[in-house]
Every structure is written in C-alpha cells, then in structure tokens.
Design a protein around this motif. Structure first.
Motif, PDB file in Angstrom:
ATOM      1  N   THR A 101       0.852  -1.197   0.000  1.00 40.89           N
ATOM      2  CA  THR A 101       0.000   0.000   0.000  1.00 40.89           C
ATOM      3  C   THR A 101       0.879   1.234   0.000  1.00 40.89           C
ATOM      4  O   THR A 101       0.991   1.945   1.004  1.00 40.89           O
TER       5      THR A 101
ATOM      6  N   MET B  48      -6.492  -0.689  -5.723  1.00 38.06           N
ATOM      7  CA  MET B  48      -6.735  -1.821  -4.851  1.00 38.06           C
ATOM      8  C   MET B  48      -5.561  -2.782  -4.903  1.00 38.06           C
ATOM      9  O   MET B  48      -4.745  -2.727  -5.824  1.00 38.06           O
ATOM     10  N   TYR B  49      -5.481  -3.640  -3.878  1.00 42.79           N
ATOM     11  CA  TYR B  49      -4.464  -4.670  -3.899  1.00 42.79           C
ATOM     12  C   TYR B  49      -5.073  -5.986  -3.431  1.00 42.79           C
ATOM     13  O   TYR B  49      -6.071  -6.015  -2.707  1.00 42.79           O
ATOM     14  N   THR B  50      -4.450  -7.071  -3.873  1.00 42.01           N
ATOM     15  CA  THR B  50      -4.904  -8.420  -3.542  1.00 42.01           C
ATOM     16  C   THR B  50      -3.716  -9.228  -3.078  1.00 42.01           C
ATOM     17  O   THR B  50      -2.618  -9.096  -3.620  1.00 42.01           O
ATOM     18  N   LYS B  56     -11.259  -9.658  -5.608  1.00 43.90           N
ATOM     19  CA  LYS B  56     -11.547  -8.583  -4.665  1.00 43.90           C
ATOM     20  C   LYS B  56     -12.354  -7.534  -5.387  1.00 43.90           C
ATOM     21  O   LYS B  56     -12.018  -7.160  -6.513  1.00 43.90           O
ATOM     22  N   ASP B  58     -14.337  -3.674  -5.278  1.00 43.51           N
ATOM     23  CA  ASP B  58     -14.445  -2.371  -4.621  1.00 43.51           C
ATOM     24  C   ASP B  58     -15.223  -1.469  -5.558  1.00 43.51           C
ATOM     25  O   ASP B  58     -14.677  -0.939  -6.527  1.00 43.51           O
TER      26      ASP B  58
END
Lengths: 113, 113
Positions: A101, B48-50, B56, B58
């Motif tokens: 992040t 976003m991250y996974t 995922k 959003d």
C-alpha cells in the motif's frame, strides 16, 4: 489528511550537474520509496528508506543516492547527470511492512539538457 | 522476458462498457498484486491490492488473481469518461522487509462518451 508532497515540480539541469529532489511522506508513514518513470520504460524502483536507513536499492548506479531525515522526509540526489536521467521521479510512502500500500506523490519532472 | 507484461494499448471503449485490463508475470514469488491509476502528468493512485489468488471487489472495480496461470486482471464496470487514464499493475513478493514494487508499463484506457 495531506498526501505525499514533492518538490520541485520541474527541474532543468545540464549534463554533469547534480540534482536534488525532495519528498514529504504521509503523516505516520516511515517508509519512503523512490521510483524513476522514464518514457517507454515504466516505473523502475530506485531506493527504499525506513527509519533513516537505506533498506534496499534497485538496479541503478551509485550516482543515485539519497537520505531520510528524522522527520521521515527524504531527499534524492543524482550526481553527474546524464541525458538519459530525464524522467519523472516519483516518491511513495507507506507504513512500515506495508509495501503493498504505497501512496505516490505527484512527482518531479527532471529534464537534463 | 520481462518480469511483468502489460499491453500498452491504447484501449478504447464506449461509455458504460465493461473494461478488462490484464497483466502476466513470470516471477512465482510474487504474492501481492496491485492496480494503480495514473492520470496524465500525475502520480499513480492506488486503486486496490490483492494478496495471493482470488477476487476482490471495490465499487465498480474487481481485481482477479490467478497464480497458477501467473495472470491478473482488473475489471471496470459501467465505465465512465473519468476512468480514462493509464492503468498500471504492480507486484511484490512477501520476502523479508518491504521493497520496491515491480510495475508493468501500463495500459492507456480511453472511455468514449
């Protein structure tokens, strides 16, 4: 909450000179990363600082260096500038151990003539 | 072979269409997968991250990771002209301390009103 800030926004130098770029991370973030985004090459990882120490560096020559200050802001220095150093230099910050992040600043556009 | 491959586009679709953006990678150590959006002359913005495989969601965005195929995707539903930007995939492994992200070169997306 203020995001990552960088200065200057633009920088023009000539070959052989030195450039200094500055970055202030998001409040509470202790990790600072530097990336180079050159035309056609995408973002390339340069350096990672945390708690005042250089933790890792990418595949760049030693004339790319920097430091992190006690307030977690950071400076990137590029010595002996070459024409191919012309690029957008991006700084990102994250909480320690949360490299997934990373939040980026707007960048400093360096032009080497 | 580059570590992360991403079709540069441009990808042009009409407003309201579903957009599919993809990246392939070669390093099986990658565990975290991120998508960033970058508007012209701005820094990348984390979407976003996974972690590892799976989906995922959003809002209008859905990220998918298929580690067996070393393939990740970002889907954008009900695309808007404001989604026009360059989309960058990024990855990192889970080893040791945090380090730099490995980026694709980005896909330039154009949403036609």
């Amino acid at each position: 909450e203020a995001g990552v800030t960088q200065s200057p926004t633009h920088l023009i130098k000539t070959r052989g000179q030195q450039a200094t770029l500055r970055c202030s991370p998001i409040s509470g973030h202790t990790s600072v990363y530097w990336y180079q985004q050159a035309l056609g090459l995408g973002l390339q990882f340069l350096l990672w600082y945390d708690e005042g120490e250089e933790r890792n560096r990418g595949n760049f020559p030693p004339r790319f260096s920097g430091r992190q200050f006690p307030n977690y802001s950071s400076e990137l220095n590029v010595n002996a500038l070459e024409l191919e150093d012309s690029a957008l230099y991006l700084c990102a910050s994250s909480l320690v151990g949360s490299a997934e992040t990373q939040y980026f600043g707007p960048g400093t556009r360096l032009l080497v003539l | 072979q580059k570590e992360v491959e991403q079709d540069p586009g441009p990808l042009s679709v009409p407003e309201g269409a579903i957009v599919s953006l993809n990246c392939t990678y070669s390093n099986s150590a990658f565990q975290y997968f991120m998508w960033y959006r970058q508007y012209s002359r701005k820094g990348p913005e984390l979407l976003m991250y996974t972690y590892s495989s799976g989906n995922k969601e959003d809002g209008r965005f859905t990220a998918q990771v298929d580690k067996s195929s070393k393939y990740i995707s970002l889907f954008i539903r009900d695309s808007q002209p404001s989604d026009s930007a360059t989309y960058l995939c990024a990855m990192r492994d889970s080893g040791g301390g945090a380090d730099g992200l490995t980026f694709g070169k980005g896909t330039h997306l154009i949403i036609q009103p």
